[in-house]
Scaffold this active site. Structure first.
Site, PDB file in Angstrom:
ATOM      1  CE  LYS A 294      37.811  40.494  52.382  1.00 29.62           C
ATOM      2  NZ  LYS A 294      37.450  40.914  51.000  1.00 29.62           N
ATOM      3  CD  GLU A 313      40.714  33.232  42.620  1.00 25.70           C
ATOM      4  OE1 GLU A 313      39.826  33.020  41.768  1.00 25.70           O
ATOM      5  OE2 GLU A 313      40.463  33.637  43.780  1.00 25.70           O
ATOM      6  CB  CYS A 416      31.370  41.815  49.191  1.00 28.95           C
ATOM      7  SG  CYS A 416      31.272  43.598  48.971  1.00 28.95           S
TER       8      CYS A 416
END
Length: 486
Positions: A294, A313, A416
């Site tokens: 993404k 991250e 997700c």
């Protein structure tokens, strides 16, 4: 002449079939070491130097066995003379599942499927285990798949719509069946659609490529140069579906100008970028950026607008993947390794820009049950209770993201997963706490980026594999008004 062999002769041992042996090794790695099949299998295929045909066979057998292992375990349980499948050694379970898949799903002749599985058992394990595998698979082969289906229906009291039968036949844990059913109802779909979703979960997903630094035409021409074929995406304009072959052989993928990315994931990033702002569109944040798909899609858009991206991250190895993915845009993407919740705490003083961010993506850690087509082993690794800890984390990430968002900006919350405790319930609880947050019409905005019209409830977008040929991605867009009461 007597055909009796001298006593010092031993039976000849045939070599194990390379493709099946690769599958056995990968499934054992998945079972024992928690490996991911989509990472382990390509590595083992290369190591074994399988040709294209054998590689395709190994891929179908490996993923298929993982997807349907719940069904095969239920069938194998009828063939072990009362011995519980859970009591079998892991090696035996893996071989029996592989054999059952060949017999009942592939329709491989019994002599071939059983013999090849027995050869692996004899060569890799022992003669005794080979005998057990031979005996059980012969019992499995005595009935056809429809006959076994009738047996499993009988096991569930002939209640074909029961959670018990659906979980066994479609090889999903019962809690996932219930989670999917509730999500379908919430999003306005009838109960019977659960069958379509379960079938889609057990259907291999096409490999989707995202065109980022080049046009669709250039990407498809590049694929043709690699002697592979492609088709246009189903959901988004910038997607190309690869009709077989290794995507990493495509030069554009090697150069990071295109990447493997599910169409639903592409749509999430494009929808955030399409939302209208009431502030300067100059600085974006991807709070949970790994593995970088993404981020790279956003970077391709940001470059056209003159915007910059900060990519955060938590895990160093995933941050390395982000850095690799955004290589062509390294001049406009700044990376950070750390906890995304820092953006909402005292640590924010050192990392948060003075004016905050115009756009923020929170692709939150979740159960991942929306990606079972591509990650077949994931269904066996999660429990319903896992969502409790995840929901706490998701709520904290959303709070941190809201604090980092400048007035007039837009935040995207995505998972997700269609599981309501980590999707709609998170957004509802956040809205109760922040009544000034504006819930945008996410399906309408997403429709401007989609090949097909999209609808939803309460301004939320929920994709489904059976309807959208994508992972079951969830997305909600929230806008912060210019005048905010914290």
């Amino acid at each position: 002449m007597s055909s009796q062999r001298p006593t010092n002769w031993k039976p000849g041992r045939g070599a194990s079939d390379n493709a099946r042996l690769v599958v056995f090794d990968v499934l054992m790695d998945v079972e024992r070491n928690g490996a991911y099949a989509n990472l382990a299998l390509p590595r083992e295929i290369r190591r074994a130097h399988l040709n294209k045909q054998d590689a395709a066979y190994a891929t179908n057998l490996c993923y298929g066995t993982l997807r349907l292992q719940g069904r095969w375990d239920a069938i194998i349980a009828h063939c072990t003379n009362g011995r519980s499948v859970n009591d079998l050694d892991t090696e035996v379970k893996v071989l029996l599942r592989m054999g059952a898949h060949q017999l009942l799903e592939f329709g491989t002749p019994a002599h071939a499927a059983i013999n090849e599985t027995v050869v692996i058992a004899r060569n890799e394990l022992s003669q005794g285990i080979a005998g057990l595998v031979n005996a059980v698979l012969r019992r499995v082969s005595e009935r056809s798949l429809p006959q076994w289906q009738a047996q499993l229906k009988q096991d569930s009291g002939n209640k074909v719509n029961s959670v018990s039968f659906l979980a066994t036949w479609f090889s999903h844990p019962q809690w996932i069946i219930r989670a999917l059913d509730k999500a379908l109802q919430y999003h306005g779909r009838p109960h019977k659609d659960i069958l379509n979703v379960l079938r889609s979960d057990n259907t291999p997903a096409s490999v989707a490529l995202a065109a980022r630094g080049l046009s669709i035409e250039e990407l498809r021409a590049d694929i043709e140069r690699g002697h592979m074929h492609s088709s246009e995406g189903h959901l988004v304009e910038n997607a190309v579906l690869l009709d077989g072959g290794d995507p990493h052989r495509v030069f554009a993928v090697k150069d990071r100008l295109a990447g493997v990315q599910d169409e639903g994931s592409q749509l999430v990033a494009q929808t955030l970028a399409a939302a209208q702002l009431e502030t300067d569109d100059d600085l974006w944040l991807d709070m949970c950026a790994g593995p970088g798909g993404k981020t790279a899609t956003l970077a391709g858009i940001a470059e056209e607008r003159g915007a910059r991206i900060h990519a955060n991250e938590l895990h160093p190895h995933r941050l390395d993947l982000v850095i690799d993915s955004v290589q062509p845009w390294s001049n406009l993407v700044d990376v950070r390794q750390g906890d995304a919740r820092d953006f909402g705490g005292e640590e924010a003083v050192g990392i948060l820009p003075e004016n905050g961010y115009a756009r923020i993506l929170i692709d939150a850690p979740c159960t991942g049950i929306g990606a079972l087509r591509r990650r077949p082993e994931a269904r066996w690794r999660k429990e319903a209770g896992d969502a409790i800890d995840l929901a706490k984390l998701q709520a904290e990430l959303l709070e941190a993201g809201w604090k980092a968002l400048r007035p007039g900006g837009v935040l995207a919350y995505s998972t997700c997963s269609p599981y309501l405790p980590e999707t709609s319930e998170i957004i509802q609880a956040f809205g109760d706490k922040h009544p000034d947050a504006i819930r945008l019409d996410t399906p309408a905005i997403a429709s401007t980026q989609s090949r097909i019209p999209l609808t939803g409830v309460n301004g939320e977008l929920q994709l489904w594999p059976d309807l959208h040929n994508s992972d079951a991605m969830y997305l909600a867009l929230l806008a912060k008004p210019l005048s905010v009461t914290e």
